[in-house]
Design a protein around this motif. Structure first.
Motif, PDB file in Angstrom:
ATOM      1  N   LEU A 177       0.860  -1.194   0.000  1.00  0.00           N
ATOM      2  CA  LEU A 177       0.000   0.000   0.000  1.00  0.00           C
ATOM      3  C   LEU A 177       0.891   1.237   0.000  1.00  0.00           C
ATOM      4  O   LEU A 177       0.856   2.060  -0.881  1.00  0.00           O
ATOM      5  N   ASP A 208      -3.703  -3.000  -1.047  1.00  0.00           N
ATOM      6  CA  ASP A 208      -4.296  -2.366  -2.228  1.00  0.00           C
ATOM      7  C   ASP A 208      -3.641  -2.790  -3.538  1.00  0.00           C
ATOM      8  O   ASP A 208      -3.832  -2.138  -4.560  1.00  0.00           O
ATOM      9  N   GLY A 209      -2.900  -3.885  -3.519  1.00  0.00           N
ATOM     10  CA  GLY A 209      -2.390  -4.434  -4.770  1.00  0.00           C
ATOM     11  C   GLY A 209      -1.242  -3.652  -5.388  1.00  0.00           C
ATOM     12  O   GLY A 209      -0.794  -3.998  -6.474  1.00  0.00           O
ATOM     13  N   CYS A 210      -0.780  -2.600  -4.730  1.00  0.00           N
ATOM     14  CA  CYS A 210       0.279  -1.774  -5.314  1.00  0.00           C
ATOM     15  C   CYS A 210       1.618  -2.114  -4.678  1.00  0.00           C
ATOM     16  O   CYS A 210       1.748  -2.190  -3.463  1.00  0.00           O
ATOM     17  N   ASN A 239     -11.556  -4.779  -6.372  1.00  0.00           N
ATOM     18  CA  ASN A 239     -12.106  -3.536  -5.827  1.00  0.00           C
ATOM     19  C   ASN A 239     -13.599  -3.669  -5.541  1.00  0.00           C
ATOM     20  O   ASN A 239     -14.110  -3.103  -4.580  1.00  0.00           O
ATOM     21  N   TYR A 275      -9.796   5.944   1.931  1.00  0.00           N
ATOM     22  CA  TYR A 275      -8.611   5.538   1.157  1.00  0.00           C
ATOM     23  C   TYR A 275      -8.434   6.468  -0.036  1.00  0.00           C
ATOM     24  O   TYR A 275      -7.328   6.930  -0.327  1.00  0.00           O
ATOM     25  N   VAL A 276      -9.539   6.694  -0.740  1.00  0.00           N
ATOM     26  CA  VAL A 276      -9.482   7.576  -1.910  1.00  0.00           C
ATOM     27  C   VAL A 276      -9.003   8.964  -1.492  1.00  0.00           C
ATOM     28  O   VAL A 276      -8.119   9.549  -2.117  1.00  0.00           O
ATOM     29  N   ASN A 328      -5.248   9.050  -0.537  1.00  0.00           N
ATOM     30  CA  ASN A 328      -4.308   8.836  -1.623  1.00  0.00           C
ATOM     31  C   ASN A 328      -4.487   9.789  -2.787  1.00  0.00           C
ATOM     32  O   ASN A 328      -3.698   9.779  -3.726  1.00  0.00           O
ATOM     33  N   SER A 329      -5.525  10.610  -2.748  1.00  0.00           N
ATOM     34  CA  SER A 329      -5.638  11.633  -3.777  1.00  0.00           C
ATOM     35  C   SER A 329      -5.076  12.954  -3.257  1.00  0.00           C
ATOM     36  O   SER A 329      -4.791  13.857  -4.030  1.00  0.00           O
ATOM     37  N   ALA A 330      -4.873  13.040  -1.967  1.00  0.00           N
ATOM     38  CA  ALA A 330      -4.385  14.286  -1.382  1.00  0.00           C
ATOM     39  C   ALA A 330      -2.946  14.166  -0.910  1.00  0.00           C
ATOM     40  O   ALA A 330      -2.342  15.142  -0.512  1.00  0.00           O
ATOM     41  N   SER A 361      -3.549   0.514 -11.107  1.00  0.00           N
ATOM     42  CA  SER A 361      -2.945   1.007  -9.865  1.00  0.00           C
ATOM     43  C   SER A 361      -3.943   1.901  -9.128  1.00  0.00           C
ATOM     44  O   SER A 361      -4.219   3.024  -9.544  1.00  0.00           O
ATOM     45  N   ASN A 362      -4.469   1.382  -8.034  1.00  0.00           N
ATOM     46  CA  ASN A 362      -5.402   2.193  -7.256  1.00  0.00           C
ATOM     47  C   ASN A 362      -4.752   3.492  -6.789  1.00  0.00           C
ATOM     48  O   ASN A 362      -5.410   4.532  -6.733  1.00  0.00           O
ATOM     49  N   LEU A 363      -3.467   3.421  -6.451  1.00  0.00           N
ATOM     50  CA  LEU A 363      -2.793   4.636  -5.986  1.00  0.00           C
ATOM     51  C   LEU A 363      -2.750   5.686  -7.086  1.00  0.00           C
ATOM     52  O   LEU A 363      -3.029   6.867  -6.845  1.00  0.00           O
ATOM     53  N   CYS A 384      -6.208   7.172  -7.672  1.00  0.00           N
ATOM     54  CA  CYS A 384      -6.535   8.169  -6.641  1.00  0.00           C
ATOM     55  C   CYS A 384      -5.790   9.481  -6.911  1.00  0.00           C
ATOM     56  O   CYS A 384      -6.352  10.563  -6.746  1.00  0.00           O
TER      57      CYS A 384
END
Lengths: 384, 384
Positions: free
Chosen positions: A178, A214-216, A290, A375-376, A379-381, B289-291, B294
């Protein structure tokens, strides 16, 4: 107790000014011997951060006398100059500790693609060296946090007076991850690097490598195991491996429970697989759906999304023999509707999903988290 | 214009009462000939819904006279009884249309693991048959919507008087899929099933198979292409394939733009790959990639997350030669920091990510969406 639970180790954590927040961001762990045996496992990502490339070289020498860890910057994708920064970090630690740079492992975590502020980091290494203490384990564990809400430590005492201790940061896994996972484990058992390597690989395989938030896959994941030999005890090999596994499992559970934005911890047990590899492949596929992760967030025992995920794998199974239980209720039997889904209680944080492949005797457990709006948001901020 | 743009086709859409909302939920598309040639591509998921298993058998016969499609239930993971339901649906359509059941394809979409309300569906088929019209294409397109906010249709006119039309539902791709993708394409060109099959596979490979909203592969994805021959024109093979590709590309773009909860459409172009397979593998890894998804949601040109995703693939590349552009700004060059990220403007819905593998002459484009709190909300509440 962290990395200083085992005899022969000192540690420190300081605020070097790498993080804009001003919090602790630099940790130092020193093995005072008499041994300096070490083993390590690293990210499988082909894009590796400078400290990973450096530490892999150090490990080849078979001896690690100290580890410098920083949060506030991953030093990944920073080119030759980034590698020089890692080298300079090791040189600085070697200089202030009176050691050789080739025995200093380096770990970094934080944003990718940004150079580290060496003008702050290098004085930080000197400051940390001045604060080294056999009580410094907690401080070191605090200094490697990034988005972690808590610091993570674990200790196991072996029979005959030896100890395995450790600290971790991150909310993910060795592969994938993650956020970066950094782990330093220490022991005062009297073991050489080959013995450490066997125990660490065995323990990681069924702990860190089976959590998948999260697969990353991170560029920086590093797990180190250092032995000082200070307890002057050669432990039984099996007991030692089990102790390392217990510490790894404990830390892995702490990582999952602190995963970014998660509200549920999901334990996926795959049973009756034709091989352990099949069980892991199926578990990981379910862990990376997801749609399923959203369903669990909504406390919806949506077994159809589990079957969809199983169907993307190459594992041995017949679709009309698959079974799925959610928290013990077999909502899917023989690939179709099973028990009443209204019987499933998903109010608690831990959710158990059991997959029956009806194809053999093997099994595996993979842990993941739900997918949430938090989570969103996180990871978006993150870098803005 | 949808599926009735081509001559020789009639269609209808009715509210059979399968959806609790009472909206249109059953569509019928009939090929009135003179030809009944057909081709189809189906989900790669090994867990296949009953209508997929049925329609695959129908396609083996090489003739499709009609397609029954329902929303409100996927009829997946419903066991032998679910398969009987699909069979009964085809029998009902055959009966009311005076055809053989072996020429009736069936498509379903909606929740997995729930039997269809056959007491409503079968009368719905009869009602739809009574409303068949050469103007019924739009109604049919409306009736297959699930979480779609708009219905999706496309038409291309070929030189010499032939037409390819189509309708689609879903917000994903053939492999993998966000929600089930159902597509029916029709043409009045005079072509046999083998020619249709070649054109459809060629067109799908670079359109539906290159959109990837959320990495989840549906149990129900179906794309059908039916030819009536009513235009009495045998088109040029290349022109026909290009027309089918254009319709598929148009529909694929509509699917991406309507993906659940998405606020950004992300075009990932992978350049200078050693092979097209490498380009697709890298594009898909970045798309999953979820990251990264996001980060795009947060309008953050986080190229480190692109490199992390590339690093998990087996494609040919050297980490220190990778380049990444976001909306035309090369924020990463030679695997390290490139142009100033502040130059990147990500305010608009479409975001372009260009990956330079510096390994060869091949390229590919994969489309995906950002990951948003709305996606989480929609998919955690879907079945509750």
């Amino acid at each position: 107790m962290s990395v200083t639970a085992a005899k022969g180790f000192t540690a420190a954590g300081v605020a070097a000014g790498i993080k804009e927040s001003g919090g602790e961001d630099l940790a130092l762990v020193v093995n005072n011997g008499p041994r300096r045996a070490a083993a390590g496992v690293f990210t499988a990502n082909r894009v590796k951060a400078a400290p990973v490339l450096w530490s892999q070289q150090v490990l080849k020498g078979g001896a690690v006398s100290a580890v410098v860890l920083n949060s506030g910057g991953a030093n990944a994708c920073t080119g030759p100059l980034g590698f020089q920064d890692t080298h300079a970090t090791a040189e600085q630690a070697a200089s202030v500790l009176g050691l050789g740079a080739g025995e200093i492992a380096v770990c970094s975590t934080g944003l990718i693609g940004t150079r580290l502020p060496m003008d702050r980091l290098l004085p930080g290494v000197e400051e940390a060296a001045g604060r080294l203490s056999e009580y410094g384990g907690e401080k070191a564990a605090l200094a490697i946090k990034t988005t972690d809400t808590v610091h993570k430590t674990a200790v196991v005492r072996g029979s005959g007076g030896w100890t395995v201790g450790g600290m971790a940061k991150g909310a993910g896994m060795l592969a994938p991850s993650l956020a970066t996972m950094l782990v330093v484990l220490t022991t005062d058992a009297d073991l050489d690097s080959a013995a450490l390597d066997g125990a660490l690989r065995d323990a990681s395989r069924t702990t860190f490598e089976r959590i998948d938030s999260d697969g990353c896959l991170s560029t920086n994941d590093t797990v180190l195991l250092l032995a000082s030999g200070a307890a002057e005890v050669v432990p039984d090999g099996t007991e030692f491996t089990e102790a390392v596994r217990t510490v790894c499992d404990d830390l892995a559970q702490q990582l999952i429970r602190d995963a970014e934005g998660a509200s549920k911890d999901i334990r996926i047990e795959v049973r009756n697989a034709a091989s352990e590899d099949d069980a892991v492949e199926v578990g990981r596929s379910v862990a990376r759906s997801n749609l399923l992760k959203c369903a669990v967030h909504g406390e919806d025992p949506n077994w159809g999304r589990v079957l969809s995920a199983i169907g993307t794998t190459g594992a041995v199974f017949e679709p009309d023999r698959l079974g799925v239980a959610v928290n013990g209720v077999w909502v899917c039997r023989n690939g179709s509707v099973g028990e009443d889904r209204d019987k499933v209680d998903m109010r608690y944080r831990e959710v158990g999903i059991t997959v029956d492949l009806a194809a053999g005797p093997e099994s595996a457990v993979i842990w993941t988290n739900d997918l949430t709006a938090d989570y969103v948001h996180e990871n978006s901020a993150y870098s803005s």
